[in-house]
Scaffold this motif. Structure first.
Motif, PDB file in Angstrom:
ATOM      1  N   ALA A   1       0.840  -1.207   0.000  1.00  0.00           N
ATOM      2  CA  ALA A   1       0.000   0.000   0.000  1.00  0.00           C
ATOM      3  C   ALA A   1       0.872   1.253   0.000  1.00  0.00           C
ATOM      4  CB  ALA A   1      -0.931  -0.005   1.213  1.00  0.00           C
ATOM      5  N   PHE A   2       1.964   1.237   0.772  1.00  0.00           N
ATOM      6  CA  PHE A   2       2.845   2.410   0.770  1.00  0.00           C
ATOM      7  C   PHE A   2       3.458   2.627  -0.607  1.00  0.00           C
ATOM      8  CE2 PHE A   2       7.110   4.132   0.677  1.00  0.00           C
ATOM      9  CZ  PHE A   2       6.842   5.424   1.113  1.00  0.00           C
ATOM     10  N   TRP A   3       4.037   1.579  -1.203  1.00  0.00           N
ATOM     11  CA  TRP A   3       4.717   1.738  -2.487  1.00  0.00           C
ATOM     12  C   TRP A   3       3.738   2.112  -3.593  1.00  0.00           C
ATOM     13  CZ3 TRP A   3       9.399   3.069  -2.141  1.00  0.00           C
ATOM     14  CH2 TRP A   3      10.207   2.565  -1.130  1.00  0.00           C
ATOM     15  N   THR A   4       2.502   1.648  -3.512  1.00  0.00           N
ATOM     16  CA  THR A   4       1.469   2.065  -4.463  1.00  0.00           C
ATOM     17  C   THR A   4       1.180   3.554  -4.298  1.00  0.00           C
ATOM     18  OG1 THR A   4       0.497  -0.148  -4.491  1.00  0.00           O
ATOM     19  CG2 THR A   4      -0.915   1.669  -5.224  1.00  0.00           C
ATOM     20  N   THR A   5       1.066   3.983  -3.057  1.00  0.00           N
ATOM     21  CA  THR A   5       0.830   5.403  -2.779  1.00  0.00           C
ATOM     22  C   THR A   5       2.001   6.246  -3.260  1.00  0.00           C
ATOM     23  OG1 THR A   5      -0.532   4.856  -0.863  1.00  0.00           O
ATOM     24  CG2 THR A   5       0.401   7.085  -0.928  1.00  0.00           C
ATOM     25  N   PHE A   6       3.213   5.787  -2.987  1.00  0.00           N
ATOM     26  CA  PHE A   6       4.398   6.517  -3.428  1.00  0.00           C
ATOM     27  C   PHE A   6       4.433   6.607  -4.959  1.00  0.00           C
ATOM     28  CE2 PHE A   6       8.947   6.758  -4.585  1.00  0.00           C
ATOM     29  CZ  PHE A   6       9.260   7.947  -3.956  1.00  0.00           C
ATOM     30  N   GLY A   7       4.100   5.512  -5.629  1.00  0.00           N
ATOM     31  CA  GLY A   7       4.067   5.504  -7.089  1.00  0.00           C
ATOM     32  C   GLY A   7       3.067   6.510  -7.642  1.00  0.00           C
ATOM     33  N   ARG A   8       1.935   6.631  -6.985  1.00  0.00           N
ATOM     34  CA  ARG A   8       0.937   7.622  -7.415  1.00  0.00           C
ATOM     35  C   ARG A   8       1.474   9.038  -7.233  1.00  0.00           C
ATOM     36  NH1 ARG A   8      -3.559   4.464  -4.500  1.00  0.00           N
ATOM     37  NH2 ARG A   8      -4.152   2.962  -6.094  1.00  0.00           N
ATOM     38  N   TYR A   9       2.185   9.263  -6.137  1.00  0.00           N
ATOM     39  CA  TYR A   9       2.787  10.571  -5.895  1.00  0.00           C
ATOM     40  C   TYR A   9       3.810  10.917  -6.966  1.00  0.00           C
ATOM     41  CZ  TYR A   9       1.632  13.009  -1.579  1.00  0.00           C
ATOM     42  OH  TYR A   9       1.037  13.790  -0.638  1.00  0.00           O
ATOM     43  N   MET A  10       4.532   9.918  -7.432  1.00  0.00           N
ATOM     44  CA  MET A  10       5.605  10.137  -8.393  1.00  0.00           C
ATOM     45  C   MET A  10       5.116  10.171  -9.837  1.00  0.00           C
ATOM     46  SD  MET A  10       8.228  10.608  -6.558  1.00  0.00           S
ATOM     47  CE  MET A  10       9.428  10.663  -7.876  1.00  0.00           C
TER      48      MET A  10
ATOM     49  N   PRO B   1       3.727  10.384   4.913  1.00  0.00           N
ATOM     50  CA  PRO B   1       4.145  11.686   4.361  1.00  0.00           C
ATOM     51  C   PRO B   1       5.636  11.970   4.593  1.00  0.00           C
ATOM     52  CG  PRO B   1       2.026  11.918   5.439  1.00  0.00           C
ATOM     53  CD  PRO B   1       2.537  10.534   5.777  1.00  0.00           C
ATOM     54  N   ALA B   2       6.145  11.606   5.760  1.00  0.00           N
ATOM     55  CA  ALA B   2       7.573  11.812   6.042  1.00  0.00           C
ATOM     56  C   ALA B   2       8.434  10.903   5.164  1.00  0.00           C
ATOM     57  CB  ALA B   2       7.872  11.565   7.521  1.00  0.00           C
ATOM     58  N   LEU B   3       7.997   9.676   4.970  1.00  0.00           N
ATOM     59  CA  LEU B   3       8.735   8.750   4.096  1.00  0.00           C
ATOM     60  C   LEU B   3       8.755   9.273   2.661  1.00  0.00           C
ATOM     61  CD1 LEU B   3       7.400   5.325   5.410  1.00  0.00           C
ATOM     62  CD2 LEU B   3       9.790   6.056   5.405  1.00  0.00           C
ATOM     63  N   ILE B   4       7.612   9.722   2.188  1.00  0.00           N
ATOM     64  CA  ILE B   4       7.534  10.266   0.830  1.00  0.00           C
ATOM     65  C   ILE B   4       8.403  11.511   0.711  1.00  0.00           C
ATOM     66  CG2 ILE B   4       5.981  11.374  -0.843  1.00  0.00           C
ATOM     67  CD1 ILE B   4       3.813   9.321   0.159  1.00  0.00           C
ATOM     68  N   SER B   5       8.371  12.358   1.733  1.00  0.00           N
ATOM     69  CA  SER B   5       9.187  13.581   1.722  1.00  0.00           C
ATOM     70  C   SER B   5      10.676  13.274   1.732  1.00  0.00           C
ATOM     71  CB  SER B   5       8.835  14.456   2.923  1.00  0.00           C
ATOM     72  OG  SER B   5       7.527  14.941   2.804  1.00  0.00           O
ATOM     73  N   PHE B   6      11.052  12.143   2.291  1.00  0.00           N
ATOM     74  CA  PHE B   6      12.454  11.728   2.267  1.00  0.00           C
ATOM     75  C   PHE B   6      12.827  11.145   0.908  1.00  0.00           C
ATOM     76  CE2 PHE B   6      15.485   8.182   2.765  1.00  0.00           C
ATOM     77  CZ  PHE B   6      16.613   8.909   3.098  1.00  0.00           C
ATOM     78  N   LEU B   7      12.018  10.220   0.392  1.00  0.00           N
ATOM     79  CA  LEU B   7      12.377   9.483  -0.818  1.00  0.00           C
ATOM     80  C   LEU B   7      12.203  10.288  -2.105  1.00  0.00           C
ATOM     81  CD1 LEU B   7      10.774   6.053   0.130  1.00  0.00           C
ATOM     82  CD2 LEU B   7      13.230   6.592   0.045  1.00  0.00           C
TER      83      LEU B   7
END
Length: 151
Positions: free
Chosen positions: A13-22, A125-131
């Motif tokens: 779920a996190f990596w899917t969310t991150f992929g959508r952000y990117m 959000p913090a993980l996404i802001s880092f990566l």
């Protein structure tokens, strides 16, 4: 305590969310980019992002099957250290020889952020802001330097 299945579901779920952000981010080069599974196009050179219950990391991983080629790639990137620093705005950790749990040797250039838990959506959000800014910076770095590694 989470079961293995719950952990796998939360990570997915996190990596899917991150992929959508990117997804809307335009890559620095002309090639289309899969941000989660970034392909450098050079055997033995990859960009890896990882997160667990304690930390997140992003790195350039050099794991060519031929140790001499792996060392050569490391030395080549070392000569480009200033460009990596310019792209990321940070000094990353340089490890010429890392041994994994199975005895395999590889090289790694990366950075880590402690205190983020991929299993807690409140930390996402913090993980996404880092990566996010770092994978974008790696893409910029790679678009300017990859031709030095192509045969």
């Amino acid at each position: 305590m989470y079961s293995r299945q719950e952990i796998a579901q939360k990570k997915e779920a996190f990596w899917t969310t991150f992929g959508r952000y990117m997804q809307p981010i335009t890559p620095a080069g002309s090639d289309k980019v899969n941000w989660i599974n970034y392909k450098t196009g050079v055997p033995g050179i990859s960009f890896k992002m990882d997160a667990d219950s304690k930390r997140a990391s992003i790195a350039i991983v050099l794991n060519h099957i031929d140790p001499a080629v792996r060392r050569q790639h490391y030395e080549q990137i070392l000569t480009l250290k200033h460009l990596l620093r310019d792209a990321t705005g940070e000094d990353w950790t340089w490890e010429p020889e890392v041994h994994d749990d199975y005895g395999k040797v590889y090289s790694r250039i990366g950075t880590v952020s402690i205190g983020h838990n991929i299993l807690e959506p409140a930390d996402w959000p913090a993980l996404i802001s880092f990566l996010k800014p770092r994978i974008i910076a790696l893409d910029e770095f790679w678009s300017n330097t990859r031709f030095a590694f192509e045969l």
